[in-house]
Write a protein that holds these residues in place. Structure first.
Motif: not given
Ligand SMILES: Nc1ncnc2c1ncn2[C@@H]1O[C@H](COP(=O)(O)OP(=O)(O)OP(=O)(O)O)[C@@H](O)[C@H]1O
Length: 509
Positions: A13-15, A123-129, A402-406, A411-415
């Motif tokens: 999924l990540t790839a 809880g790091e794997l938890r993502q709404g998307a 440092h702030l990121g959007a989902r 994928g990981p948050p985007i700064m």
């Protein structure tokens, strides 16, 4: 089914960038999953064990040393039952037993599986998307409409249960999901509107209500049994006895109410959000007396045996007025002068107004355009990615955030920017202690953290940026507060940030 297969699918999924490719990865895995391990596989892949959050910190996990297994033998069923035992081991003296259980589980995992379990438990794997992608994958694997899966998920709050029903009983099993008094459902969410005029023009017949800046509550009552849940469906019944007492006194036998709660000052103005939140984890009697919470209900989803979810708001408001009379949020139906309601709300110290389509059903878990929020300032809920050590008076404190959007595709948050403005001494001290708990690495200037904390940022707008990877940067951002009631999955997306670019008429925040 081997845990290894789930770990491989998760990495797949990540790839993959495209949503369709992600759906295919999951659908393939679900198609081959044995019925008794399906729910756990779905739970793991969307980042939450079937037992819900188990509450194991990164530090505890990294202290448990055991050599990894050579080859992948753990099954999904074994992991699920080990986690079940872990979740059931609570109370005094349980720490040792929990460590033993964890050590035994981790010693049977390969290095790759162990990394996955770490991220699952913290809880790091938890993502709404991921949930959105999973809904589509379940629909594809079970050959049923995605809307039927989504509805069952929203009504039960449990995607693994919806997946199990879809795969074993198809559409008929999914349609059997009903709102159940005592089982919380995902709250309906609002979209931003550019202005009050734009909101009323978009919707036709509307109700305009005060938008209160408290905490969302969902209250379920069956006879004398009253339960209260937060926006993320956490039960807080024990902490809010003044609310349960009040709802027990309403004129009905069973009811499900949606609303906001907050505490007021002596002269009737709203107290800060942080104070309301502090009540959600404390049963201390003196704190209850000092900060009496009041409920402001704005929706009624069930009343005395009748489900109202699919009824238009007009009808739900009528039921609401009948049952919760004095405790309904201030507002008006089809008002002659909506601007006067907005002005009165701001004057009373509230955030703005909600403009709601009177003909719309309650869309659990959806952020649609049937509810539009109108606020005079833009705010975004962003993910903390790290913080820089301060200078001068702030030396020794973690300051510039440092702030990121989902990333809506998971994928990981985007700064999108940095800020140290708005941080009070109290917040500086708090984040200096808190951020290292989520540390992923550090250099001389900055402590970087895993995505775990959501912070609400007020801003003047955004601009095109060549410096940040999403192509946008925040303008004049300041910290309003941390949002402990939100998960990373609830943070605003990069699309919501881009929608604030000048010339973008959607005006969304
Ligand atoms: N009259 C109202 N009707 C509906 N929601 C209200 C009302 N007053 C306050 N709220 C609160 O406003 C929230 C929606 O507004 P907003 O988006 O600004 O809040 P949020 O918590 O940052 O985001 P989210 O929409 O994700 O909940 C609701 O979740 C609810 O807690």
């Amino acid at each position: 089914m081997r845990l290894h297969d789930v770990v491989t699918a998760s990495a797949g999924l990540t790839a993959r960038r495209s949503r369709k490719a992600k759906v295919d990865v999951l659908a393939e895995l679900l198609t081959g999953a044995p019925a008794d391990e399906l729910a756990a596989a779905v739970a793991f892949l969307t980042g939450t064990p079937t037992q819900g959050r188990i509450g194991v910190g990164w530090r505890t996990l990294s202290q448990l040393r055991a050599a990894p297994a050579e080859s992948p033998r753990l099954t999904v069923g074994e992991v699920d039952s080990a986690l079940g035992e872990l979740a059931a081991t609570t109370g005094s003296g349980s720490a040792r037993r929990r460590s033993e259980l964890l050590r035994s589980l981790l010693s049977r995992a390969t290095a790759e599986e162990r990394d996955f379990l770490f991220r699952l438990l913290t809880g790091e794997l938890r993502q709404g998307a991921l949930e959105g992608v999973m809904v589509e994958a379940v629909a594809a694997a079970a050959d049923v409409p995605a809307d039927a899966v989504r509805r069952a998920f929203m009504l039960s709050g449990r995607l693994p249960a919806a997946a199990h029903a879809a795969m074993s009983g198809g559409t008929a099993a999914l349609e059997a999901f009903r709102i159940e008094v005592g089982r919380p459902l995902r709250p309906m969410l609002a979209s931003p509107a550019e202005s009050l005029a734009a909101a009323t023009a978009e919707l036709g017949a509307v109700a305009v209500e005060y938008k209160l800046d408290g905490a969302r509550i969902q209250v379920h009552r069956r006879d004398d049994d009253v339960r209260v849940y937060t926006r993320t469906l956490r039960e807080i019944t024990a902490y809010v006895t003044e609310l349960t007492d009040l709802v027990r006194g309403l004129p009905c036998r069973s009811v499900v109410l949606d609303g906001e709660t907050l505490a007021l000052t002596d002269d009737g103005r709203p107290r800060p959000f942080q104070e309301t939140m502090s009540r959600f984890g404390s049963t201390r009697a003196e704190q209850v007396r000092a900060l009496l919470l009041r409920p402001y209900f704005f929706d009624c989803l069930h009343l005395d045996g009748t489900d109202l979810l699919d009824a238009p708001l007009r009808e739900r408001r009528e039921a609401l007025r009948g049952v919760a009379g004095d405790h309904v949020v201030p507002g008006e139906q089809e008002p002659g002068d909506p601007a006067a309601i907005l002005a009165a709300s701001l004057e009373a110290g509230h955030e703005g107004v909600m403009v709601k389509d009177l003909d719309s059903p309650y869309a659990a878990g959806r952020r649609g355009r049937a509810w539009l929020k109108v606020k005079p300032v833009h705010t975004l809920d962003l993910v903390v990615l790290g913080a820089e050590w301060g200078h001068g008076r702030r030396r020794g404190y973690l300051s510039n955030l440092h702030l990121g959007a989902r990333d809506p595709d998971g994928g990981p948050p985007i700064m999108v920017g940095k800020t140290f403005k708005g941080l009070t001494d109290e917040l500086l001290a708090w984040q200096t202690a808190e951020l290292p708990r989520h540390e992923s690495r550090r250099d001389d200037w900055t402590v970087y953290v895993r995505p775990a904390l959501v912070v609400e940022i007020e801003l003047d707008g955004v601009q095109i940026s060549t410096r940040y990877p999403g192509g946008v940067a925040l303008r004049f951002a300041r910290v309003l507060r941390y949002r402990p009631d939100k998960e990373v999955a609830d943070a605003d997306t990069i699309d919501a940030v881009r929608a604030l670019l000048p010339g973008n008429d959607s005006g969304e925040a």
